[in-house]
Write a protein that holds these residues in place. Structure first.
Motif, PDB file in Angstrom:
ATOM      1  N   UNK A   1      -6.245   4.011   3.808  1.00 54.05           N
ATOM      2  CA  UNK A   1      -7.472   3.669   3.076  1.00 54.05           C
ATOM      3  C   UNK A   1      -8.677   4.488   3.518  1.00 54.05           C
ATOM      4  N   UNK A   2      -8.855   4.605   4.822  1.00 55.34           N
ATOM      5  CA  UNK A   2     -10.033   5.278   5.352  1.00 55.34           C
ATOM      6  C   UNK A   2     -10.070   6.766   5.072  1.00 55.34           C
ATOM      7  N   UNK A   3      -8.919   7.362   4.745  1.00 53.95           N
ATOM      8  CA  UNK A   3      -8.853   8.794   4.485  1.00 53.95           C
ATOM      9  C   UNK A   3      -8.810   9.125   2.998  1.00 53.95           C
ATOM     10  N   UNK A   4      -8.730   8.104   2.152  1.00 57.02           N
ATOM     11  CA  UNK A   4      -8.522   8.325   0.721  1.00 57.02           C
ATOM     12  C   UNK A   4      -9.789   8.810   0.018  1.00 57.02           C
ATOM     13  N   UNK A   5      -9.579   9.717  -0.920  1.00 63.84           N
ATOM     14  CA  UNK A   5     -10.664  10.155  -1.804  1.00 63.84           C
ATOM     15  C   UNK A   5     -10.697   9.298  -3.058  1.00 63.84           C
ATOM     16  N   UNK A   6      -9.508   8.874  -3.497  1.00 64.21           N
ATOM     17  CA  UNK A   6      -9.385   8.061  -4.708  1.00 64.21           C
ATOM     18  C   UNK A   6      -8.542   6.826  -4.400  1.00 64.21           C
ATOM     19  N   UNK A   7      -9.081   5.647  -4.691  1.00 60.64           N
ATOM     20  CA  UNK A   7      -8.381   4.387  -4.438  1.00 60.64           C
ATOM     21  C   UNK A   7      -8.068   3.731  -5.785  1.00 60.64           C
ATOM     22  N   UNK A   8      -6.789   3.469  -5.994  1.00 55.26           N
ATOM     23  CA  UNK A   8      -6.310   2.963  -7.283  1.00 55.26           C
ATOM     24  C   UNK A   8      -5.628   1.616  -7.097  1.00 55.26           C
ATOM     25  N   UNK A   9      -6.024   0.632  -7.897  1.00 56.46           N
ATOM     26  CA  UNK A   9      -5.344  -0.661  -7.938  1.00 56.46           C
ATOM     27  C   UNK A   9      -4.425  -0.658  -9.162  1.00 56.46           C
ATOM     28  N   UNK A  10      -3.132  -0.832  -8.941  1.00 53.92           N
ATOM     29  CA  UNK A  10      -2.153  -0.864 -10.029  1.00 53.92           C
ATOM     30  C   UNK A  10      -1.847  -2.315 -10.393  1.00 53.92           C
ATOM     31  N   UNK A  11      -1.977  -2.629 -11.678  1.00 53.18           N
ATOM     32  CA  UNK A  11      -1.727  -3.992 -12.175  1.00 53.18           C
ATOM     33  C   UNK A  11      -0.389  -3.988 -12.913  1.00 53.18           C
TER      34      UNK A  11
ATOM     35  N   UNK B   1       0.827  -1.203   0.000  1.00 54.93           N
ATOM     36  CA  UNK B   1       0.000   0.000   0.000  1.00 54.93           C
ATOM     37  C   UNK B   1       0.863   1.255   0.000  1.00 54.93           C
ATOM     38  N   UNK B   2       0.458   2.235  -0.800  1.00 52.34           N
ATOM     39  CA  UNK B   2       1.167   3.499  -0.912  1.00 52.34           C
ATOM     40  C   UNK B   2       0.141   4.626  -0.802  1.00 52.34           C
ATOM     41  N   UNK B   3       0.552   5.754  -0.227  1.00 56.09           N
ATOM     42  CA  UNK B   3      -0.339   6.909  -0.174  1.00 56.09           C
ATOM     43  C   UNK B   3      -0.993   7.087   1.177  1.00 56.09           C
TER      44      UNK B   3
ATOM     45  N   UNK C   1      -4.835   6.762  -2.496  1.00 54.38           N
ATOM     46  CA  UNK C   1      -4.425   5.475  -1.916  1.00 54.38           C
ATOM     47  C   UNK C   1      -4.141   4.565  -3.109  1.00 54.38           C
ATOM     48  N   UNK C   2      -2.937   4.015  -3.164  1.00 50.64           N
ATOM     49  CA  UNK C   2      -2.532   3.178  -4.299  1.00 50.64           C
ATOM     50  C   UNK C   2      -2.209   1.778  -3.794  1.00 50.64           C
TER      51      UNK C   2
ATOM     52  N   UNK D   1     -13.578   1.429  -7.381  1.00 51.35           N
ATOM     53  CA  UNK D   1     -12.169   1.807  -7.313  1.00 51.35           C
ATOM     54  C   UNK D   1     -11.660   2.010  -8.739  1.00 51.35           C
ATOM     55  N   UNK D   2     -10.471   2.574  -8.860  1.00 54.02           N
ATOM     56  CA  UNK D   2      -9.822   2.762 -10.155  1.00 54.02           C
ATOM     57  C   UNK D   2      -8.841   1.617 -10.413  1.00 54.02           C
ATOM     58  N   UNK D   3      -8.559   1.379 -11.699  1.00 57.95           N
ATOM     59  CA  UNK D   3      -7.563   0.378 -12.091  1.00 57.95           C
ATOM     60  C   UNK D   3      -6.610   1.009 -13.102  1.00 57.95           C
ATOM     61  N   UNK D   4      -5.316   0.819 -12.870  1.00 56.88           N
ATOM     62  CA  UNK D   4      -4.297   1.187 -13.852  1.00 56.88           C
ATOM     63  C   UNK D   4      -3.562  -0.087 -14.244  1.00 56.88           C
TER      64      UNK D   4
END
Length: 296
Positions: free
Chosen positions: A59-69, A54-56, A93-94, A133-136
Motif C-alpha cells: 500500500x505505502x509504495x503504490x501509485x494507484x490503489x484500486x478497489x475491485x467489487x 491484497x494484490x500488487x 495495489x489492488x 482511490x479507484x473502483x472497478x
C-alpha cells in the motif's frame, strides 16, 4: 368449542408455513457453528466485519490503489489476469473484498444500495488507502460502483464498470424487454458457479440467502436514484468513468449500456467486439481496463 379449535389450528398452519418460507439462519464466520475465519478482516462502525485480499505492491509504495467489487456468486478470491509486469510498471495495489454475506464478510439483511458505497468507503479508510482511490465494479458489482458515483464521488480517482448490472426500473430508463434475456441467461445469472474464483467453496458458505439472494434483492430494490440522473463526478477532468461491455454478452445486452453511455457523455464507452460477459478475464482486455482507468 369448534371456533377456538379452528383458530388454534389456523394459527398452527400459519406458523408452519412461516417457518417453511423463512430463510434459514446464516452460519456466521467465526461463530460456534460457522466456517472459520481464515482471511484478514476489518471491523466496520456497525460491528460487521469485511474480509479482504491484497494484490500488487505494498500500500505505502503504490501509485494507484484500486478497489475491485466482485459480482454475483463470486468473492474476494476473484482471480483477475494481472501480470506482475503490469503491477510493477504502474505500481498497482489492488484490494479485493467479500461483499456483505459473501465469503468471510458478515451479512447485512436487509441492506441498501447506499450501504455498498458506505462499506467501500469504510474499508478504504480502515486500510488507510488515502483520500482517493479507484473502483472497478464487475457484473453485479456494477451497482455498488454506481452507488460510489452517487454517494462518495469525492473519494474517487476513477471508476470502471465492466459488463455492469442493469436495472430496468431505474428512473428515466426506457421499459426493458425481458425477452432480451434467454432462459439460459437467467438460469446462469441465478445459479451459475464461478470457475474463475480461487476458493469457490467459500462464496456462499454463510448461506445462500445472505449472499446470492440478498444481492439480487438489493440490486433490484428501489435505489433512490438512477444512473441517468447522475452528474459528472469529474467536471475538471481529474478522473474518468468507463463502461466496458462485450458485444457478445448474453447476460447484459450491449444495447443497454450503449444507451446509458449515450445519455451520459462523460462516460467513456468501450465495446469489446467479440467479448462476452466474462471479458474481464481475458488478459489483454483486463490490461486495457486497468490502463485506461489509471492513465486517463
Amino acid at each position: 368449542m369448534f371456533v377456538p379449535l379452528a383458530v388454534a389450528a389456523l394459527v398452527g398452519v400459519v406458523g408452519l408455513v412461516y417457518r417453511s418460507l423463512r430463510s434459514p439462519p446464516p452460519k456466521i464466520c467465526g461463530s460456534a457453528d460457522g466456517p472459520p475465519v481464515t482471511s484478514p478482516r476489518v471491523k466496520l462502525s456497525d460491528g460487521r466485519c469485511l474480509a479482504y485480499r491484497e494484490v500488487g505492491v505494498p500500500r505505502g509504495e503504490a501509485k494507484h490503489k484500486i478497489v475491485v467489487v466482485h459480482g454475483f456468486s463470486s468473492s474476494k478470491d476473484l482471480n483477475l489476469p494481472i501480470d506482475q509486469e503490469l503491477v510493477d510498471e504502474l505500481k498497482l495495489y489492488v484490494l479485493h473484498y467479500d461483499r456483505a454475506g459473501y465469503g468471510e464478510s458478515d451479512p447485512k439483511s436487509p441492506r441498501t444500495v447506499r450501504d455498498e458505497a458506505t462499506d467501500i468507503q469504510e474499508l478504504a479508510d480502515l486500510l488507510e488507502l488515502g483520500s482517493k482511490f479507484y473502483v472497478i465494479g464487475i457484473s453485479m458489482g456494477g451497482y455498488p460502483a454506481w452507488s460510489c458515483l452517487k454517494y462518495i464521488p469525492h473519494r474517487l480517482n476513477g471508476v470502471a464498470l465492466v459488463a455492469p448490472f442493469v436495472h430496468y426500473w431505474w428512473p428515466d430508463f426506457p421499459s426493458g424487454d425481458m425477452n432480451l434475456f434467454s432462459r439460459k441467461d437467467l438460469d446462469i445469472l441465478k445459479n451459475r458457479g464461478d470457475s474463475i474464483n480461487l476458493r469457490p467453496e467459500k462464496i456462499t458458505q454463510q448461506g445462500a440467502f445472505v449472499s446470492l439472494h440478498q444481492d439480487f434483492i438489493t440490486g433490484y430494490s428501489r435505489w433512490g436514484f438512477g444512473p441517468l440522473e447522475l452528474e459528472n463526478p469529474f467536471p475538471n477532468g481529474e478522473g474518468s468513468v468507463h463502461i466496458w461491455q462485450g458485444f457478445e454478452d448474453r447476460i447484459i445486452p450491449y444495447e443497454v449500456n450503449r444507451y446509458i453511455a449515450d445519455k451520459l457523455p462523460w462516460v467513456r464507452y468501450h465495446e469489446v467486439a467479440d467479448g462476452g460477459h466474462l471479458c474481464v478475464f481475458e488478459k489483454d482486455v483486463c490490461e486495457q481496463i486497468i490502463r485506461s482507468l489509471v492513465t486517463a
